[in-house]
Motif scaffolding. Structure first.
Motif, mmCIF file in Angstrom:
data_model
loop_
_atom_site.group_PDB
_atom_site.id
_atom_site.type_symbol
_atom_site.label_atom_id
_atom_site.label_comp_id
_atom_site.label_asym_id
_atom_site.label_seq_id
_atom_site.Cartn_x
_atom_site.Cartn_y
_atom_site.Cartn_z
ATOM 1 N N ALA A 1 6.599 0.398 12.620
ATOM 2 C CA ALA A 1 6.380 -1.017 12.299
ATOM 3 C C ALA A 1 4.958 -1.430 12.652
ATOM 4 C CB ALA A 1 7.395 -1.878 13.046
ATOM 5 N N LYS A 2 4.282 -2.081 11.708
ATOM 6 C CA LYS A 2 2.861 -2.386 11.891
ATOM 7 C C LYS A 2 2.605 -3.360 13.026
ATOM 8 C CE LYS A 2 2.854 -5.714 7.990
ATOM 9 N NZ LYS A 2 4.232 -5.427 7.519
ATOM 10 N N SER A 3 3.621 -4.118 13.454
ATOM 11 C CA SER A 3 3.435 -5.011 14.601
ATOM 12 C C SER A 3 3.413 -4.245 15.918
ATOM 13 C CB SER A 3 4.538 -6.066 14.636
ATOM 14 O OG SER A 3 5.802 -5.465 14.822
ATOM 15 N N HIS A 4 3.905 -3.013 15.923
ATOM 16 C CA HIS A 4 3.877 -2.189 17.144
ATOM 17 C C HIS A 4 2.484 -1.585 17.279
ATOM 18 C CE1 HIS A 4 8.407 -1.702 18.002
ATOM 19 N NE2 HIS A 4 8.288 -2.586 17.018
ATOM 20 N N GLY A 5 1.567 -2.376 17.768
ATOM 21 C CA GLY A 5 0.162 -2.002 17.838
ATOM 22 C C GLY A 5 -0.700 -2.980 17.074
ATOM 23 N N ASP A 6 -0.055 -3.871 16.319
ATOM 24 C CA ASP A 6 -0.748 -4.945 15.600
ATOM 25 C C ASP A 6 -1.871 -4.417 14.723
ATOM 26 O OD1 ASP A 6 -1.110 -7.627 14.899
ATOM 27 O OD2 ASP A 6 -2.598 -7.965 16.473
ATOM 28 N N PHE A 7 -1.591 -3.333 13.955
ATOM 29 C CA PHE A 7 -2.642 -2.780 13.104
ATOM 30 C C PHE A 7 -2.576 -3.273 11.664
ATOM 31 C CE2 PHE A 7 0.592 0.653 13.731
ATOM 32 C CZ PHE A 7 1.139 0.675 12.461
ATOM 33 N N GLY A 8 -1.548 -4.040 11.316
ATOM 34 C CA GLY A 8 -1.492 -4.678 10.013
ATOM 35 C C GLY A 8 -1.515 -3.700 8.854
ATOM 36 N N THR A 9 -2.187 -4.109 7.776
ATOM 37 C CA THR A 9 -2.255 -3.281 6.571
ATOM 38 C C THR A 9 -3.692 -2.895 6.224
ATOM 39 O OG1 THR A 9 -2.326 -5.238 5.139
ATOM 40 C CG2 THR A 9 -0.149 -4.306 5.633
ATOM 41 N N ALA A 10 -4.600 -3.052 7.189
ATOM 42 C CA ALA A 10 -5.971 -2.608 6.961
ATOM 43 C C ALA A 10 -5.981 -1.089 6.846
ATOM 44 C CB ALA A 10 -6.874 -3.064 8.100
ATOM 45 N N THR A 11 -6.974 -0.555 6.143
ATOM 46 C CA THR A 11 -7.059 0.886 5.942
ATOM 47 C C THR A 11 -7.096 1.600 7.286
ATOM 48 O OG1 THR A 11 -8.202 0.590 3.856
ATOM 49 C CG2 THR A 11 -8.420 2.735 4.906
ATOM 50 N N GLY A 12 -6.165 2.505 7.481
ATOM 51 C CA GLY A 12 -5.973 3.188 8.757
ATOM 52 C C GLY A 12 -4.494 3.443 8.942
ATOM 53 N N PRO A 13 -3.938 3.213 10.134
ATOM 54 C CA PRO A 13 -2.509 3.440 10.322
ATOM 55 C C PRO A 13 -1.646 2.571 9.411
ATOM 56 C CG PRO A 13 -3.469 2.325 12.224
ATOM 57 C CD PRO A 13 -4.600 2.812 11.385
ATOM 58 N N GLY A 14 -2.158 1.406 9.024
ATOM 59 C CA GLY A 14 -1.406 0.523 8.147
ATOM 60 C C GLY A 14 -1.302 1.011 6.723
ATOM 61 N N THR A 15 -2.102 2.021 6.359
ATOM 62 C CA THR A 15 -2.050 2.555 4.994
ATOM 63 C C THR A 15 -1.772 4.059 4.985
ATOM 64 O OG1 THR A 15 -4.442 3.040 4.884
ATOM 65 C CG2 THR A 15 -3.739 0.816 4.275
ATOM 66 N N ASP A 16 -1.364 4.601 6.106
ATOM 67 C CA ASP A 16 -1.123 6.047 6.216
ATOM 68 C C ASP A 16 0.216 6.385 5.560
ATOM 69 O OD1 ASP A 16 -0.555 8.709 7.140
ATOM 70 O OD2 ASP A 16 -2.041 8.398 8.718
ATOM 71 N N VAL A 17 0.151 7.113 4.441
ATOM 72 C CA VAL A 17 1.350 7.362 3.635
ATOM 73 C C VAL A 17 2.355 8.260 4.345
ATOM 74 C CG1 VAL A 17 2.168 8.109 1.352
ATOM 75 C CG2 VAL A 17 -0.080 7.115 1.591
ATOM 76 N N HIS A 18 1.921 8.959 5.396
ATOM 77 C CA HIS A 18 2.872 9.796 6.120
ATOM 78 C C HIS A 18 3.983 8.969 6.770
ATOM 79 C CE1 HIS A 18 1.538 13.913 5.703
ATOM 80 N NE2 HIS A 18 0.287 13.559 5.922
ATOM 81 N N HIS A 19 3.795 7.653 6.945
ATOM 82 C CA HIS A 19 4.888 6.851 7.513
ATOM 83 C C HIS A 19 5.258 5.664 6.621
ATOM 84 C CE1 HIS A 19 3.374 2.924 9.348
ATOM 85 N NE2 HIS A 19 2.280 3.437 8.818
ATOM 86 N N LEU A 20 4.720 5.590 5.429
ATOM 87 C CA LEU A 20 5.066 4.522 4.485
ATOM 88 C C LEU A 20 6.039 5.053 3.441
ATOM 89 C CD1 LEU A 20 1.510 3.041 4.191
ATOM 90 C CD2 LEU A 20 3.513 1.741 4.880
ATOM 91 N N ARG A 21 7.086 4.302 3.177
ATOM 92 C CA ARG A 21 8.111 4.753 2.232
ATOM 93 C C ARG A 21 8.583 3.584 1.371
ATOM 94 N NH1 ARG A 21 10.381 9.798 4.100
ATOM 95 N NH2 ARG A 21 11.547 9.777 2.143
ATOM 96 N N PRO A 22 9.071 3.857 0.153
ATOM 97 C CA PRO A 22 9.650 2.789 -0.669
ATOM 98 C C PRO A 22 10.991 2.333 -0.093
ATOM 99 C CG PRO A 22 9.398 4.851 -1.934
ATOM 100 C CD PRO A 22 9.103 5.158 -0.526
ATOM 101 N N GLU A 23 11.234 1.026 -0.122
ATOM 102 C CA GLU A 23 12.526 0.514 0.327
ATOM 103 C C GLU A 23 12.820 -0.821 -0.334
ATOM 104 O OE1 GLU A 23 15.830 0.375 1.016
ATOM 105 O OE2 GLU A 23 15.081 2.079 2.188
ATOM 106 N N ASP A 24 14.104 -1.092 -0.549
ATOM 107 C CA ASP A 24 14.559 -2.372 -1.072
ATOM 108 C C ASP A 24 14.027 -3.504 -0.198
ATOM 109 O OD1 ASP A 24 16.825 -3.884 -2.779
ATOM 110 O OD2 ASP A 24 16.878 -4.592 -0.697
ATOM 111 N N VAL A 25 13.568 -4.583 -0.829
ATOM 112 C CA VAL A 25 12.949 -5.683 -0.106
ATOM 113 C C VAL A 25 13.852 -6.225 0.993
ATOM 114 C CG1 VAL A 25 12.148 -8.063 -0.352
ATOM 115 C CG2 VAL A 25 11.418 -6.338 -2.004
ATOM 116 N N SER A 26 15.122 -6.456 0.691
ATOM 117 C CA SER A 26 16.017 -7.044 1.688
ATOM 118 C C SER A 26 16.356 -6.068 2.807
ATOM 119 C CB SER A 26 17.296 -7.568 1.029
ATOM 120 O OG SER A 26 18.025 -6.507 0.432
#
Length: 385
Positions: free
Chosen positions: A236-261
Motif C-alpha cells: 500500500a502506497k501509504s505505507h511509506g507515503d510514496f504515492g504514485t510518483a515514479t519509483g516504488p509507486g510505479t514499480d510493476v513488481h507490486h502493482l496488479r489489476p483489480e476491481d475498483v471496489s
C-alpha cells in the motif's frame, strides 16, 4: 544466449526511366551486438548495440574514475572487467532517462557488470564513444522460458544473480538489493499498459486476470467506474507515503489489476488471516486492519512484498521499506505480517502465470526481476523459516 539478433530487411524499388521495368530486391542481414573493440573501430555515427563490462566513469579524454564516482552522466565499457587502459574503453553517454538506473554515482555496484547499450557510435569526451542511447540493460540474463511460463530459468538467468551466489542473511539481502535496484523506471500512466501485458489472461489475450477477484476482464475496462479495474498497490502506497510518483509507486513488481471496489475493500490494510468475505472476490477475507487474499495468489502477494522490502532500502531517496510481524502499520514504511507471508510463500509456490509475469517485467518494462520467484529458497535465507 546473451547476444541479441536483429533482422533488417531493406526493400528497394527501381524503375527504368520509361517505367517499363520494376526490380524488387530484398536483402536480409543479421547484426550481433558489437564488442567494445569493434565499436571503437567503427566510430562513424552509425546506430549500433554494444556489449561490454562497466569499468568506470570517464571525466576526460584519458581519465576514468574507478571509485569515488562524481556523477551519473557517463560510464566506460571494456571487453574485460579488469581493463585499465582508456584507449581500449568505450565512453558511453548516459542521458536523463537512464541516469537513475545506470549512473555510477547512484549505482556503484554496476562496476564489473556486463551491459548492452544501443546508441550512436560517435566521439564522447573527444574519445571513442556511444551517445544518445536508445536502450540500456544488463546483459547475460535474457529469460529462457517460453511465453506461457515453465520452470524457473537456469543458466543465463543465474548470471543475473551471480553477485548473490553462495550468500545468506544480510550479505544475500545486500547483494540482491544491488542487483534488482538497477531498473528502468516507468510512469504511473505507463503502468496501465504494463499491466495489460504482464497480467494478460493466458486463455484470452484481450483480457487481464484481476489479482484478488481472479476474474478475467477486458483490458479496455480500466478506469475508476463501477466494475472497472484499476491499479492495486500490493505494498500500500501509504505505507511509506510514496504515492504514485515514479519509483516504488510505479514499480510493476507490486502493482496488479483489480476491481475498483475490491481494491477499495483492501485499502491500505496489512496482510493477515481471517475476517469477513469480500464481495466480488471469492476466497478473500478482510477485517478492520487486515486482508487475506484467495489461496491461489497468497504466495504471489508474499513475494511481491518481499521484493519491495529488498528493492527499497532507503538509499535512493525513497523510504526504507521493511516487513514486520504487525498489522495496523499505518503510514510507517512497514507492512505485515511477516510470519503469515512466509507461510503463504511456502503454501503457494510460483506458478506459470507468476513466472511469465516476472519475465515480461524483465524483458519489456523494468529490466529487473523478483528474486523470490526465481529463487523461492532465498526468503528463508533472509527472513528465516
Amino acid at each position: 544466449m546473451w547476444r541479441t539478433r536483429r533482422i533488417a530487411v531493406a526493400l528497394a524499388l527501381t524503375m527504368t526511366a520509361a517505367g517499363a521495368a520494376v526490380v524488387l530486391t530484398s536483402t536480409a542481414a543479421v547484426a550481433a551486438d558489437l564488442s567494445v573493440s569493434q565499436a571503437l573501430a567503427a566510430q562513424d555515427g552509425r546506430s549500433a548495440s554494444v556489449v561490454g563490462y562497466v569499468v568506470g566513469q570517464p571525466t576526460a579524454t584519458s581519465t576514468v574514475l574507478r571509485s569515488g564516482f562524481t556523477g551519473d552522466t557517463a560510464l566506460a565499457l571494456a571487453d574485460t572487467a579488469s581493463e585499465t587502459g582508456t584507449t581500449r574503453m568505450l565512453y558511453v553517454q548516459i542521458t536523463a532517462a537512464y541516469r537513475a538506473s545506470f549512473g555510477l554515482q547512484s549505482n556503484p555496484s554496476l562496476m564489473g557488470r556486463r551491459l548492452v547499450v544501443a546508441g550512436q557510435l560517435t566521439a564522447y569526451f573527444s574519445h571513442g564513444g556511444l551517445k544518445s542511447p536508445t536502450s540500456m540493460s544488463l546483459a547475460g540474463s535474457t529469460p529462457t522460458t517460453t511465453p506461457t511460463g515453465g520452470p524457473t530459468p537456469t543458466g543465463p538467468v543465474e548470471t543475473y544473480y551471480a553477485a548473490a551466489a553462495g550468500k545468506t542473511g544480510t550479505a544475500l539481502r545486500s547483494a540482491l538489493h544491488g542487483i534488482i535496484k538497477v531498473q528502468t523506471k516507468i510512469t504511473y500512466d505507463q503502468v496501465w499498459d504494463a499491466l495489460k501485458d504482464t497480467d494478460q489472461d493466458p486463455n484470452n489475450a484481450g483480457n487481464v486476470i484481476l489479482l484478488y477477484s481472479g476474474r478475467s476482464q477486458s483490458k479496455t475496462t480500466n478506469g475508476g467506474g463501477a466494475n472497472d479495474w484499476n491499479r492495486e498497490h500490493v505494498w500500500a502506497k501509504s505505507h511509506g507515503d510514496f504515492g504514485t510518483a515514479t519509483g516504488p509507486g510505479t514499480d510493476v513488481h507490486h502493482l496488479r489489476p483489480e476491481d475498483v471496489s475490491v481494491n477499495a475493500a483492501r485499502g491500505n490494510k496489512d496482510f493477515d488471516l481471517g475476517g469477513s468475505a469480500v464481495s466480488e472476490a471469492p476466497g478473500c477475507l478482510t477485517d478492520s486492519d487486515s486482508f487475506e487474499p484467495r489461496a491461489a495468489v497468497k504466495g504471489d502477494v508474499a513475494r511481491m512484498i518481499m521484493y519491495m522490502a529488498i528493492r527499497y532500502e532507503g538509499d535512493d531517496g525513497w523510504p526504507d521499506l521493511e516487513i514486520n510481524n504487525s498489522v495496523g502499520n499505518g503510514s510507517a514504511p512497514r507492512i505485515g505480517k511477516l510470519s503469515i507471508l512466509l507461510q503463504w510463500h511456502q503454501q503457494d509456490p510460483p506458478d506459470a502465470f507468476e513466472k511469465r509475469r516476472n519475465e515480461r517485467i524483465y524483458a519489456a518494462w523494468q529490466h529487473n526481476r523478483n528474486p523470490f520467484i526465481d529463487h523461492p529458497e532465498w526468503a528463508a535465507a533472509i527472513w528465516g523459516a
